[in-house]
Structures are given as structure tokens and as C-alpha cells.
Design a protein around this motif. Structure first.
Motif, short mmCIF file in Angstrom:
data_model
loop_
_atom_site.label_atom_id
_atom_site.label_comp_id
_atom_site.label_asym_id
_atom_site.label_seq_id
_atom_site.Cartn_x
_atom_site.Cartn_y
_atom_site.Cartn_z
N SER A 62 91.17 38.98 82.73
CA SER A 62 90.41 37.81 83.15
C SER A 62 90.05 36.95 81.94
O SER A 62 90.06 37.41 80.79
N GLU A 63 89.70 35.70 82.22
CA GLU A 63 89.35 34.77 81.15
C GLU A 63 88.12 35.25 80.39
O GLU A 63 88.07 35.18 79.16
N GLU A 64 87.14 35.77 81.10
CA GLU A 64 85.92 36.26 80.47
C GLU A 64 86.21 37.44 79.53
O GLU A 64 85.75 37.47 78.39
N ALA A 65 87.01 38.39 80.00
CA ALA A 65 87.36 39.54 79.16
C ALA A 65 88.19 39.11 77.95
O ALA A 65 88.02 39.64 76.85
N ALA A 66 89.06 38.12 78.15
CA ALA A 66 89.88 37.62 77.04
C ALA A 66 89.01 36.94 75.99
O ALA A 66 89.22 37.14 74.78
N GLU A 67 88.04 36.17 76.41
CA GLU A 67 87.15 35.49 75.47
C GLU A 67 86.32 36.51 74.67
O GLU A 67 86.10 36.33 73.48
N ILE A 68 85.90 37.57 75.32
CA ILE A 68 85.14 38.63 74.63
C ILE A 68 86.02 39.32 73.59
O ILE A 68 85.60 39.58 72.47
N ALA A 69 87.27 39.60 73.94
CA ALA A 69 88.19 40.25 73.01
C ALA A 69 88.49 39.35 71.81
O ALA A 69 88.49 39.81 70.67
N VAL A 70 88.72 38.07 72.06
CA VAL A 70 88.99 37.13 70.96
C VAL A 70 87.77 37.01 70.06
O VAL A 70 87.90 36.97 68.83
N ALA A 71 86.58 36.98 70.64
CA ALA A 71 85.36 36.90 69.83
C ALA A 71 85.22 38.13 68.93
O ALA A 71 84.84 38.01 67.76
N ALA A 72 85.55 39.30 69.46
CA ALA A 72 85.48 40.53 68.66
C ALA A 72 86.47 40.50 67.51
O ALA A 72 86.15 40.89 66.38
N LEU A 73 87.68 40.01 67.77
CA LEU A 73 88.69 39.92 66.72
C LEU A 73 88.30 38.90 65.66
O LEU A 73 88.44 39.15 64.46
N ARG A 74 87.79 37.76 66.08
CA ARG A 74 87.36 36.73 65.12
C ARG A 74 86.17 37.20 64.30
O ARG A 74 86.08 36.89 63.12
N GLU A 75 85.26 37.90 64.92
CA GLU A 75 84.10 38.43 64.20
C GLU A 75 84.54 39.42 63.13
O GLU A 75 83.93 39.53 62.07
N ALA A 76 85.63 40.13 63.39
CA ALA A 76 86.16 41.09 62.42
C ALA A 76 86.94 40.41 61.30
O ALA A 76 87.30 41.05 60.32
N GLY A 77 87.23 39.11 61.46
CA GLY A 77 87.92 38.37 60.40
C GLY A 77 89.33 37.96 60.73
O GLY A 77 90.03 37.40 59.89
N ALA A 78 89.78 38.22 61.94
CA ALA A 78 91.15 37.88 62.34
C ALA A 78 91.19 36.51 63.01
O ALA A 78 90.15 35.95 63.37
N GLN A 79 92.38 36.00 63.17
CA GLN A 79 92.59 34.81 63.98
C GLN A 79 93.26 35.26 65.27
O GLN A 79 94.24 36.01 65.24
N ALA A 80 92.71 34.82 66.40
CA ALA A 80 93.23 35.23 67.70
C ALA A 80 93.09 34.08 68.68
O ALA A 80 92.24 33.21 68.52
N ASP A 81 93.94 34.09 69.70
CA ASP A 81 93.95 33.04 70.72
C ASP A 81 93.96 33.66 72.11
O ASP A 81 94.47 34.75 72.31
#
Length: 95
Positions: A62-81
């Protein structure tokens, strides 16, 4: 909406999403832990997946789960879409 034969057309506004890790960044250990947490893979498999960037981390969520996953990756220092998942019967991108 039903037609004369009793068929019903269902419209789904929430298209499945794909999470793509595009770049690991400098904080590889933090990103590795985030990938491991998001995927449930072992440490080794998470590292192998990370080394293949750009790579799909999650598909068909889902869009909500995807946004949460991307936020976690970005918080860790990665770039994600977050990208919309193409339907199997839709034409792919022109080559």
C-alpha cells in the motif's frame, strides 16, 4: 455500477506501490539494518540486496506502507523512491 447482466465494476484508487532503494549512501551499516528490518532477510542476504542498488525492496504494498519504508531508508541515510506498480497487463516502458 451494475449493468443489465449483473456485473459490477470495481474501481480501486489505491494502486500497489514499489519501494526502490536507489543509492545506499555513506552510512551503509545503518542502511543495512534498515533493509534487514524492512525485508526480514538475514544480514548476508540484506547486504547482497543492498549491493545491487538500485533494487526493489518491497513490491505490491500500500502507499502508506511504502511511504513508511522509504522514510526508514532515508532516515538511515539511503536514497529511496516510491513508485506505482505497473499492472501485469499494462505495456511496459518503451525501449
Amino acid at each position: 455500477m451494475a449493468d443489465e447482466r449483473g456485473y459490477v465494476t470495481v474501481v480501486c484508487d489505491d494502486m500497489p506501490r514499489t519501494v526502490v532503494l536507489t543509492d545506499v549512501g555513506a552510512r551503509t551499516l545503518d542502511v543495512l539494518q534498515a533493509v534487514r528490518r524492512l525485508t526480514g532477510l538475514s544480514l548476508w542476504h540484506s547486504k547482497v540486496l543492498m549491493d545491487q542498488a538500485p533494487v526493489v525492496i518491497h513490491d505490491g504494498i500500500s502507499e502508506e506502507a511504502a511511504e513508511i519504508a522509504v522514510a526508514a531508508l532515508r532516515e538511515a541515510g539511503a536514497q529511496a523512491d516510491v513508485r506505482p506498480q505497473l499492472r501485469p497487463d499494462s505495456p511496459g516502458p518503451a525501449v
